[in-house]
Write an enzyme that holds these catalytic residues in place. Sequence first.
Site, PDB file in Angstrom:
ATOM      1  N   GLN A 351       0.831  -1.209   0.000  1.00 46.16           N
ATOM      2  CA  GLN A 351       0.000   0.000   0.000  1.00 46.16           C
ATOM      3  C   GLN A 351       0.861   1.253   0.000  1.00 46.16           C
ATOM      4  OE1 GLN A 351      -3.356  -0.236  -0.056  1.00 46.16           O
ATOM      5  NE2 GLN A 351      -3.795   1.956  -0.021  1.00 46.16           N
ATOM      6  N   GLU A 352       1.948   1.220   0.752  1.00 47.20           N
ATOM      7  CA  GLU A 352       2.803   2.395   0.886  1.00 47.20           C
ATOM      8  C   GLU A 352       3.660   2.644  -0.358  1.00 47.20           C
ATOM      9  OE1 GLU A 352       2.955   4.688   3.053  1.00 47.20           O
ATOM     10  OE2 GLU A 352       1.705   3.899   4.669  1.00 47.20           O
ATOM     11  N   SER A 353       4.272   1.595  -0.891  1.00 43.29           N
ATOM     12  CA  SER A 353       5.296   1.824  -1.928  1.00 43.29           C
ATOM     13  C   SER A 353       5.257   0.855  -3.093  1.00 43.29           C
ATOM     14  CB  SER A 353       6.679   1.725  -1.286  1.00 43.29           C
ATOM     15  OG  SER A 353       6.904   0.392  -0.806  1.00 43.29           O
TER      16      SER A 353
END
Length: 498
Positions: A351-353
């Site tokens: 989700q982040e990267s």
Amino acid sequence: MKNWFKSILIAILICGCSETQTERPRTAPGDSLTTEKASLDASRQPVFLEINEPQVDIDLAEIKKRGRLIALTGYNANSYFLYKGEPLGFEYELLKLLAEDLGLELEIVIARNLDEIFNLLNQGKCDIVAYNLTITKKRMEKVSFTDYHTLVRQVLVQQLPDRWLDLKRHEIEKMIITNPVDLIGKKVYVRKGSSYYARLVNLCDEIGGDIEINEAAGDVSTEELIRRVARGEIEYTVADDNLALINVAYYSNIDIHTPLSLPQRIGWAVRKNSPHLREAVNRWLKKIKTEPTYNILYEKYYLNKRFFSQRVKSEFFSMGGNKISPYDDFIKDQARQLNWDWRLLASQVYQESQFDPQAKSWAGAQGLMQLMPVTAKEVGVKNPHDPQQNLAGGVKYLAKLWEYWRAIPDSTERLKFALASYNAGPGHLEDARRLAQKFNKDPNRWEDNVSEFLLKKADEKYFQDEVVQFGYCRGEEPVNYVAEILERYRDYQKFIEL
């Protein structure tokens, strides 16, 4: 995301606990599955008593009241799979669009055995079967089909002769079957319960001779049979031309040029007592087929040979292994620091990267866990683009947030607060809790309580309320952040072993 997630999320803090999900499928393109040899014998498989009539009374109104569409689809290289941490698939992406059109959440059930899919539908275990199903009269006795979305022909899949690259096409055709009549006396393997079996039975009548039809077990995929033809383990199988064509990208030594049927319709299935759901799906199908979306998805999964070849050869393809990313070992190690299922942490990293250690946001967040410079310094990360440092720093910050929300009594709810805080900061969540309490909602529950007021913090009426200390918040982002991480985690549980 509703309360139905809770039974799944209870298993998140599982350090040392057993896996609660059903065993993930293991068929993998390119793998030598010698242990599955016996499974080609359908007689060794359990016999399912056919259920030809609906056992439940569930139509669109009941589904909308429930709030989610339960769809059954196949686990294979086209319908539904995991690739580089992302759930993908032709039916999967179409189902997401359908659920969005109906204003519903989507729950995916994987079809383990073709023999039982109509039973599961009629028993109410799912609402719709989104699979590569040929519409036949026999199947229409059990279920109701939507309008067709694709036309296919069945083709013979056979191995090309040795040194075929040195031969001209007319020379090759003299060495393979090009006329269905020549199948008389030949052994052909097809999946039990498939339309291929019925077609071969009819073909025997049409050509006036017997084909030796061997039924492979219902849990053996058509892709697996194609693989066995390519490896010389069996001589012939049958497949729909779109599926056969895309497999040629990986198995270049197979021939798929001999047609065995006229064009046939491919559609989805619902229960016979779900006419309103069928009507809604048909309306949606008619609409989406007038838009570029359908053709783009079909191209992506059935015509883009490069994408197919890339994914089935990748170690991060769920049908070929048990890896999500290049950083799985780091993620597993750090997940133990939190007592988390490593697949949950992997879902957050995606989700982040999207597992890119060089990722940098417009706001300055960097690395796998998208640490802001101030946060990175606080948790001792000197090089935010170093995967191990960044992941360790992100987990340190998560541990602080987990401790911050220790007053939340339910661990499932506490997880959601920790994730949302990672995205938006605890201050905005405290505001949303105070608003929830003021308006007689539960400040310790996320769904339809605190998340509702986090969304409302984008409204001046609420972000200027006297109990609010941190002002405006675009609450849609952290609410979606939590939902998407948990939804992806559910997908990871289906495909990836603990």
